[in-house]
Scaffold this motif. Structure first.
Motif, PDB file in Angstrom:
ATOM      1  N   TYR A  57       0.850  -1.195   0.001  1.00 58.27           N
ATOM      2  CA  TYR A  57      -0.128  -0.075   0.047  1.00 58.27           C
ATOM      3  C   TYR A  57       0.772   1.324  -0.282  1.00 58.27           C
ATOM      4  N   SER A  60      -0.841   6.928   1.157  1.00 60.41           N
ATOM      5  CA  SER A  60      -2.386   7.192   1.195  1.00 60.41           C
ATOM      6  C   SER A  60      -3.322   6.185   1.463  1.00 60.41           C
ATOM      7  N   GLN A  62      -3.593   3.713  -0.803  1.00 59.73           N
ATOM      8  CA  GLN A  62      -4.140   2.929  -2.010  1.00 59.73           C
ATOM      9  C   GLN A  62      -3.137   1.949  -2.462  1.00 59.73           C
ATOM     10  N   THR A  64      -0.906  -0.927  -4.226  1.00 62.23           N
ATOM     11  CA  THR A  64      -0.082  -0.846  -5.448  1.00 62.23           C
ATOM     12  C   THR A  64       0.877  -2.088  -5.341  1.00 62.23           C
TER      13      THR A  64
END
Length: 286
Positions: A57, A60, A62, A64
């Motif tokens: 992650y 933020s 998100q 990845t």
């Protein structure tokens, strides 16, 4: 009789073989294995080359992913870790991902085929392990067809066994799984000096004599350990392979749990062939 033979097999005196490759599959940071979504590693080692994909992650929150590849030598690996972006997403048309940036060096050292340590960019070294979600150390996990192959001063020794019959536990195990004729059986050791290992024996069913013993550690479908005649030295390096799951499904790339073919109804075929040929000949004459 199996309980006596298993007890005799504990006389195996040397440690397990130290030559190994990391087991291919899903690995986890051991301290982060808490049942909640987290980071994971997909490791594939082939002929001295290791490829690792990591899902993680951003700060933020998100998700990845990163990837690295390079040489694996003396159970160690080090290479740049690269982040990617812009690839195809669910429902999109054709898109090509691209390298985003090199986020730093990643290094790994493996202490066995299923354990090791990883140092990620900006983090201290932490333990990692192969994630085993399908085969807990219970007696039913041993059900299926196995091959056990060892080589050494006694030459090549190989055995295939279909473990189907469940029996009670020995003093240090949690339940025996054996062949139908009772000449071969295996048990997870959960107490004592061999806790965490699997112990198997092959006996002469007529005399009860121990013919050969097998001691190994396995993960999912593969295992390594030692084997010896009569449960005594010399120990030979042992390689173990699970050929079918407890449900009878093949674990390889060819063998499968196929429904047996029904006998060909030759008489039916012959009559149908004859009638079809006769109809074809009649149609040609009209």
């Amino acid at each position: 009789m199996f309980k006596k033979a298993l007890a005799a097999a504990t006389l195996l005196g040397c440690g397990l073989a130290h030559a190994f490759m990391p087991s291919n599959g899903t690995w986890v940071v051991t301290s982060e294995l808490d049942g909640k979504p987290g980071r994971g590693l997909a490791i594939d080692a082939q002929n001295g080359t290791l490829v690792m994909q990591m899902y993680a992650y951003e700060s933020s929150g998100q998700p990845t992913f990163y990837m690295t590849s390079g040489a694996l030598s003396n159970n160690r690996f080090a290479a740049p870790l690269t982040r990617y972006k812009g690839g195809r997403h669910l429902g999109s048309g054709p898109l090509s991902g691209s390298e985003d940036r090199n986020v730093g060096q990643v290094s790994m050292r493996f202490t066995s085929g299923i354990t090791g340590f990883i140092t990620l960019p900006g983090e201290p070294e932490v333990a990692i392990s192969r994630f085993n979600f399908g085969y807990p150390a219970v007696v039913s996990s041993l059900r299926g067809i196995w091959t056990l192959t060892s080589t050494g001063s006694e030459g090549l020794q190989t055995l295939a066994a279909d473990l189907r019959r469940q029996a009670g536990a020995t003093s240090n195990g949690n339940g025996l799984m054996s062949t139908d004729n009772g000449d071969f059986g295996c048990e997870h050791q959960v107490r004592g000096a061999l806790a965490g290992e699997t112990l198997c024996v092959w006996i002469n069913t007529s005399s009860g004599q121990l013919l050969r013993s097998y001691r190994f550690i396995y993960s999912v479908n593969d295992g390594e350990g030692v084997s010896s005649t009569n449960g005594t030295r010399p120990n030979q390096p042992l390689v173990v392979k699970r050929l079918t799951t407890p449900q009878g499904v093949g674990t390889g790339i060819v063998y499968a749990n196929e429904t047996p073919a029904h006998p060909v109804a030759t008489a039916l075929h012959a009559h149908i062939e004859q009638l079809s040929a006769t109809a074809q000949a009649s149609a040609a004459q009209e």
